[in-house]
Scaffold this active site. Structure first.
Site, PDB file in Angstrom:
ATOM      1  N   HIS A 161     130.714  54.990  -3.899  1.00 28.54           N
ATOM      2  CA  HIS A 161     130.488  53.692  -3.242  1.00 28.54           C
ATOM      3  C   HIS A 161     129.644  53.896  -1.980  1.00 28.54           C
ATOM      4  O   HIS A 161     129.904  54.830  -1.213  1.00 28.54           O
ATOM      5  CB  HIS A 161     131.817  53.055  -2.828  1.00 28.54           C
ATOM      6  N   GLY A 162     128.678  53.018  -1.749  1.00 23.83           N
ATOM      7  CA  GLY A 162     127.911  53.062  -0.502  1.00 23.83           C
ATOM      8  C   GLY A 162     126.545  53.707  -0.642  1.00 23.83           C
ATOM      9  O   GLY A 162     126.206  54.233  -1.705  1.00 23.83           O
TER      10      GLY A 162
ATOM     11  N   SER B 141     124.698  51.061  -5.872  1.00 24.10           N
ATOM     12  CA  SER B 141     123.721  51.072  -4.760  1.00 24.10           C
ATOM     13  C   SER B 141     123.305  52.501  -4.454  1.00 24.10           C
ATOM     14  O   SER B 141     124.122  53.422  -4.542  1.00 24.10           O
ATOM     15  CB  SER B 141     124.352  50.493  -3.484  1.00 24.10           C
TER      16      SER B 141
ATOM     17  N   ASP C  35     137.487  42.928  -9.177  1.00 25.27           N
ATOM     18  CA  ASP C  35     137.028  44.313  -8.987  1.00 25.27           C
ATOM     19  C   ASP C  35     138.076  45.140  -8.233  1.00 25.27           C
ATOM     20  O   ASP C  35     138.579  44.696  -7.194  1.00 25.27           O
ATOM     21  CB  ASP C  35     135.711  44.226  -8.179  1.00 25.27           C
ATOM     22  N   HIS C  36     138.395  46.326  -8.742  1.00 21.37           N
ATOM     23  CA  HIS C  36     139.317  47.254  -8.066  1.00 21.37           C
ATOM     24  C   HIS C  36     140.626  46.607  -7.629  1.00 21.37           C
ATOM     25  O   HIS C  36     141.028  46.734  -6.462  1.00 21.37           O
ATOM     26  CB  HIS C  36     138.664  47.880  -6.814  1.00 21.37           C
TER      27      HIS C  36
ATOM     28  N   ASN D  68     128.247  48.258 -11.346  1.00 22.21           N
ATOM     29  CA  ASN D  68     128.696  47.491 -10.176  1.00 22.21           C
ATOM     30  C   ASN D  68     127.779  47.722  -8.977  1.00 22.21           C
ATOM     31  O   ASN D  68     127.436  48.870  -8.676  1.00 22.21           O
ATOM     32  CB  ASN D  68     130.095  47.941  -9.767  1.00 22.21           C
ATOM     33  N   VAL D  69     127.471  46.639  -8.287  1.00 25.15           N
ATOM     34  CA  VAL D  69     126.592  46.738  -7.107  1.00 25.15           C
ATOM     35  C   VAL D  69     127.163  45.883  -5.975  1.00 25.15           C
ATOM     36  O   VAL D  69     127.482  44.711  -6.173  1.00 25.15           O
ATOM     37  CB  VAL D  69     125.174  46.193  -7.420  1.00 25.15           C
TER      38      VAL D  69
ATOM     39  N   THR E  85     126.909  47.316  -1.949  1.00 27.21           N
ATOM     40  CA  THR E  85     126.365  47.678  -0.624  1.00 27.21           C
ATOM     41  C   THR E  85     124.945  47.164  -0.364  1.00 27.21           C
ATOM     42  O   THR E  85     124.684  46.581   0.701  1.00 27.21           O
ATOM     43  CB  THR E  85     126.357  49.211  -0.440  1.00 27.21           C
TER      44      THR E  85
ATOM     45  N   HIS F 241     130.394  52.537 -11.400  1.00 33.03           N
ATOM     46  CA  HIS F 241     130.557  51.945 -10.071  1.00 33.03           C
ATOM     47  C   HIS F 241     129.568  52.618  -9.121  1.00 33.03           C
ATOM     48  O   HIS F 241     128.979  53.642  -9.447  1.00 33.03           O
ATOM     49  CB  HIS F 241     131.992  52.151  -9.588  1.00 33.03           C
TER      50      HIS F 241
END
Ligand code: 13P
Length: 288
Positions: A184-185, A215, A81-82, A235-236, A238, A212
């Site tokens: 993200h987050g 969460s 990932d990333h 993608n998960v 957090t 992405h």
């Protein structure tokens, strides 16, 4: 015969559901992902960020994922990932990751195309899939409960549908990471997604789309994004990290136990619960 990652992504895209890509940095999180997948008969991707890969060890992670896949006869895949550099992509490629995400979003467009194209050639020669991106997603995989999602969206560059189409055509990536308000987050309130933009990206881009920042988005918005964008991978991280930490803190307060294997089961259960909820929202239950 087990289905390949490409076959599962194709099935997801055609049938209107998404495969969850869940980050893991330790055996407990990995067990939680696998237990959820096994209980709900769902395909899953286990993935590791740069830091998570270093912590677990690329080869160790690949071996453990493959062991679970054989033991349970489930389509469980492993994604880098990333990955920020070609050097780190090579680590994943050599270790046997089946999906490789090269994050060239901060590079100038031409340089990103050149590097991604080179990675695609190497990966395809081994039958592996590559994910690419041209933008930067804001936030980080942590709780930011004092902040608004908008603040993270301000540091996100939203995907331009035409540029995305050009990038996918020139590089030959299998999956494209689209940014349309996802961050993200988790934040004070869920982020608002720009589904009109996602629709345009879908119309122009001819490869799998990933989302992405899985969460903290409202369930109905996730379902709508899968529908509008035919998103095939989400993608998960957090929410699993938070569940892990909260369960561990809670357990340690209750006991002076020192045997790790006695301390960890409730922690695994807490993370498993998050993964199960996501699998249900993504619609991948029963698809293994
Ligand atoms: P979250 O941490 O917001 O779930 O995002 C994870 C992610 O997108 C990993 O690439």
């Amino acid at each position: 015969m087990q289905k390949s990652a490409r076959e599962v992504l194709e099935q997801a895209q055609n049938e209107g559901w998404a495969i969850g890509a869940f980050n893991a940095a330790n055996i407990e999180t990995l067990r939680a992902i696998v237990a959820a997948a096994s209980k709900l008969r769902s395909p899953v991707i286990v993935e590791s960020s740069s830091g998570e890969t270093k912590f677990f060890g690329a080869e160790n992670l690949v071996d453990v994922v493959k062991n679970f896949r054989e033991e349970l006869n489930l389509p469980i895949f492993i994604n880098l990932d990333h990955s920020p550099s070609e050097e780190e992509i090579k680590v994943g490629l050599d270790a046997g990751y089946e999906l490789l995400h090269f994050d060239g979003g901060k590079l100038p467009f031409e340089e990103n195309v050149e590097k991604t194209k080179r990675i695609v050639e190497q990966a395809h020669a081994k039958g592996l899939l590559v994910e690419g991106e041209i933008d930067h997603i804001g936030g980080s995989s942590a709780p930011h409960l004092g902040e608004s999602a908008e603040s993270a969206q301000k540091s996100t560059t939203y995907t331009d549908p035409d540029k995305a189409a050009e990038f996918c055509k020139e590089t030959g990536v299998d999956t494209f990471a689209a940014f349309f308000g996802n961050v993200h987050g988790v934040y004070k309130e869920p982020p608002k997604l720009d589904l009109e933009r996602l629709k345009k990206i879908r119309e122009k881009v001819d490869c799998f789309l990933s989302m992405h920042g899985g969460s903290g988005i409202k369930d109905e918005d996730v379902r709508e994004a899968i529908k509008v964008g035919r998103i095939a991978k989400i993608n998960v991280n957090t929410e699993m990290r938070v569940a892990f930490r909260e369960a561990l803190e809670h357990d340690l307060k209750k006991t002076d136990e020192v045997a790790i294997y006695k301390i960890m089961p409730p922690v695994i259960e807490a993370v498993q619960k998050v993964v199960e909820e996501k699998i249900k929202v993504f619609g991948s239950e029963g698809k293994a």
